[in-house]
Design an enzyme around this catalytic site. Structure first.
Site, PDB file in Angstrom:
ATOM      1  N   LYS A   1      -0.452  11.407   5.766  1.00 14.69           N
ATOM      2  CA  LYS A   1      -0.079  10.324   6.693  1.00 14.69           C
ATOM      3  C   LYS A   1       0.592   9.171   5.928  1.00 14.69           C
ATOM      4  CE  LYS A   1      -3.202   7.451   7.091  1.00 14.69           C
ATOM      5  NZ  LYS A   1      -3.642   6.244   6.422  1.00 14.69           N
TER       6      LYS A   1
ATOM      7  N   LYS B   1       0.837  -1.202   0.000  1.00 10.80           N
ATOM      8  CA  LYS B   1       0.000   0.000   0.000  1.00 10.80           C
ATOM      9  C   LYS B   1       0.878   1.261   0.000  1.00 10.80           C
ATOM     10  CE  LYS B   1      -3.457   2.812   0.463  1.00 10.80           C
ATOM     11  NZ  LYS B   1      -4.626   3.033  -0.340  1.00 10.80           N
TER      12      LYS B   1
HETATM   13  P1  NAP Z   1     -12.424   8.708   7.368  1.00  8.65           P
HETATM   14  O1  NAP Z   1     -13.591   8.973   6.506  1.00  8.65           O
HETATM   15  O2  NAP Z   1     -11.742   9.863   8.036  1.00  8.65           O
HETATM   16  O3  NAP Z   1     -12.851   7.596   8.441  1.00  8.65           O
HETATM   17  C1  NAP Z   1     -11.990   7.152   9.452  1.00  8.65           C
HETATM   18  C2  NAP Z   1     -12.868   6.580  10.539  1.00  8.65           C
HETATM   19  O4  NAP Z   1     -12.028   6.023  11.565  1.00  8.65           O
HETATM   20  C3  NAP Z   1     -13.736   7.655  11.203  1.00  8.65           C
HETATM   21  O5  NAP Z   1     -15.066   7.180  11.249  1.00  8.65           O
HETATM   22  C4  NAP Z   1     -13.114   7.811  12.587  1.00  8.65           C
HETATM   23  O6  NAP Z   1     -14.056   8.090  13.588  1.00  8.65           O
HETATM   24  C5  NAP Z   1     -12.542   6.419  12.831  1.00  8.65           C
HETATM   25  N1  NAP Z   1     -11.441   6.483  13.789  1.00  8.65           N
HETATM   26  C6  NAP Z   1     -10.279   7.166  13.658  1.00  8.65           C
HETATM   27  N2  NAP Z   1      -9.514   6.995  14.727  1.00  8.65           N
HETATM   28  C7  NAP Z   1     -10.215   6.185  15.570  1.00  8.65           C
HETATM   29  C8  NAP Z   1      -9.939   5.640  16.846  1.00  8.65           C
HETATM   30  N3  NAP Z   1      -8.796   5.905  17.471  1.00  8.65           N
HETATM   31  N4  NAP Z   1     -10.878   4.855  17.412  1.00  8.65           N
HETATM   32  C9  NAP Z   1     -12.054   4.588  16.779  1.00  8.65           C
HETATM   33  N5  NAP Z   1     -12.369   5.072  15.555  1.00  8.65           N
HETATM   34  C10 NAP Z   1     -11.441   5.861  14.967  1.00  8.65           C
HETATM   35  O7  NAP Z   1     -11.260   7.976   6.553  1.00  8.65           O
HETATM   36  P2  NAP Z   1     -11.402   6.918   5.349  1.00  8.65           P
HETATM   37  O8  NAP Z   1     -11.231   7.648   4.069  1.00  8.65           O
HETATM   38  O9  NAP Z   1     -12.559   6.012   5.575  1.00  8.65           O
HETATM   39  O10 NAP Z   1     -10.023   6.117   5.572  1.00  8.65           O
HETATM   40  C11 NAP Z   1      -9.888   5.045   6.508  1.00  8.65           C
HETATM   41  C12 NAP Z   1      -8.580   4.326   6.237  1.00  8.65           C
HETATM   42  O11 NAP Z   1      -8.589   3.812   4.885  1.00  8.65           O
HETATM   43  C13 NAP Z   1      -7.341   5.253   6.338  1.00  8.65           C
HETATM   44  O12 NAP Z   1      -6.244   4.543   6.871  1.00  8.65           O
HETATM   45  C14 NAP Z   1      -7.096   5.634   4.881  1.00  8.65           C
HETATM   46  O13 NAP Z   1      -5.740   6.006   4.659  1.00  8.65           O
HETATM   47  C15 NAP Z   1      -7.495   4.356   4.160  1.00  8.65           C
HETATM   48  N6  NAP Z   1      -7.904   4.509   2.748  1.00  8.65           N
HETATM   49  C16 NAP Z   1      -8.765   5.511   2.362  1.00  8.65           C
HETATM   50  C17 NAP Z   1      -9.140   5.621   1.015  1.00  8.65           C
HETATM   51  C18 NAP Z   1     -10.066   6.700   0.497  1.00  8.65           C
HETATM   52  O14 NAP Z   1     -10.123   6.914  -0.731  1.00  8.65           O
HETATM   53  N7  NAP Z   1     -10.813   7.388   1.354  1.00  8.65           N
HETATM   54  C19 NAP Z   1      -8.639   4.702   0.081  1.00  8.65           C
HETATM   55  C20 NAP Z   1      -7.812   3.692   0.514  1.00  8.65           C
HETATM   56  C21 NAP Z   1      -7.443   3.595   1.854  1.00  8.65           C
HETATM   57  P3  NAP Z   1     -14.653   9.580  13.759  1.00  8.65           P
HETATM   58  O15 NAP Z   1     -15.660   9.696  12.628  1.00  8.65           O
HETATM   59  O16 NAP Z   1     -15.253   9.568  15.110  1.00  8.65           O
HETATM   60  O17 NAP Z   1     -13.494  10.528  13.616  1.00  8.65           O
END
Ligand code: NAP
Length: 295
Positions: free
Chosen positions: A238, A170
């Site tokens: 990040k 990744k």
């Molecule tokens: P996001 O929309 O910001 O969602 C992250 C979620 O994780 C939020 O609901 C957050 O809760 C929760 N969270 C964060 N820290 C936490 C903790 N300590 N305890 C419990 N819950 C926690 O991000 P996302 O885009 O879904 O991305 C999630 C992961 O997938 C990341 O590692 C990202 O790099 C990866 N990713 C993302 C994409 C993309 O296109 N978006 C693609 C591939 C991979 P709150 O809502 O309460 O803050």
């Protein structure tokens, strides 16, 4: 088999929904209760705590933000380790540090449990469509146990190697995508400054060696000036931090990745970390005093 899913953000929400649609029993947890309502309306069981979810799940998926968040979800008070059943599998689908992943896998093994690192690529649309690319590290027998669940969320599912190998893959992905976004932004600035329509440039490049999914999707979003995430700039920052830390650990020069890291530091520094990572384009426009516009 009972499934748990922790983290219901842009990616976790549609991924857990696809597990439900495939007919699985899914327990969900998000730290903000309102994030669980769409899932419980669709038939998932909402859990008030991570330990409650862990006690009821055989396979626990995690999709949260950063390394420290995954560590907190697994090791923190009232979290996975406090309640996990023997022989359960923790599948981390977040993008985090490969070395921290290896250490978490060892800790889980000491509790007679298993871990897979299974980060994804394909963005929000891939998560909704169930077409994610999933890159997996961990024991092959455990990979095979979880494979039918991966198939509900993704299409290109590759077992790469031992724990951490999925996260290394990744990181490679993010190094490529970051530089692709920066390269497309530069091309659009060059075209616009030359009085050439960047939309026509995109159209022409898509048919040749410069064609890519990044040019197709991110290129169009740049032309539409659609900076809504998608993939938040602070999350891409990040990922580049993880690439830089890994390069430091291994003594590697990654100058292209370092440049993307600086762009993303500046996007976040300008207060735009919640915007999509294609916001790199706005910095490139500022540098040259050019606005990219399609005719
Ligand atoms: P996001 O929309 O910001 O969602 C992250 C979620 O994780 C939020 O609901 C957050 O809760 C929760 N969270 C964060 N820290 C936490 C903790 N300590 N305890 C419990 N819950 C926690 O991000 P996302 O885009 O879904 O991305 C999630 C992961 O997938 C990341 O590692 C990202 O790099 C990866 N990713 C993302 C994409 C993309 O296109 N978006 C693609 C591939 C991979 P709150 O809502 O309460 O803050």
């Amino acid at each position: 088999m009972n499934i748990g899913f922790i983290g219901l953000g842009i990616m976790g929400r549609p991924m857990s929904l696809n597990l439900l649609k495939a007919g699985h029993k899914v327990h969900v947890h998000a730290r903000r209760a309102e994030m669980m309502s769409a899932l419980s309306d669709a038939g998932a069981t909402a859990c008030a705590s991570i330990s409650e979810l862990a006690a009821q799940s055989d396979i626990i998926f995690i999709c949260v933000s950063d390394t420290k968040d995954v560590e907190q979800v697994i090791l923190g008070d009232n979290c996975i380790l406090s309640a996990i059943k023997k022989d359960s599998v923790v599948v981390d689908m977040s993008t985090i540090s490969p070395s921290a992943t290896r250490s978490l896998a060892k800790t889980l093994a000491a509790h007679q449990c298993h871990m897979l690192d299974a980060p994804v690529s394909g963005g929000e649309q891939g998560a909704i469509d169930g077409t994610l690319s999933i890159m997996v590290g961990g024991e092959e027998a455990i990979f095979n146990r979880v494979l039918p669940l991966f198939e509900a969320m993704g299409k290109n599912i590759v077992h790469i190697g031992s724990n951490g190998a999925g996260q290394v893959t990744k990181t490679c992905n993010q190094v490529v995508i970051g530089q692709a976004i920066a390269a497309i932004g530069e091309a659009f600035v060059l075209a616009s400054a030359s009085g050439v329509d960047p939309a026509k440039v995109r159209q022409a490049l898509l048919g040749g060696f410069a064609g890519s999914r990044a040019l197709e999707s991110h290129g169009q979003r740049m032309l539409d000036r659609n900076f809504k995430p998608g993939f938040k700039a602070h999350l891409h920052q990040k990922d580049m931090r993880i690439a830089m830390e890994t390069a430091h650990e291994l003594g590697l020069a990654l100058p292209g990745a370092a440049q993307v890291t600086q762009y993303l530091n500046a996007v976040v520094g300008q207060g735009k970390g919640e915007n999509d990572s294609i916001s790199i384009l706005e910095l490139q426009e500022q540098l040259s005093g050019i606005t990219v516009k399609s005719e």
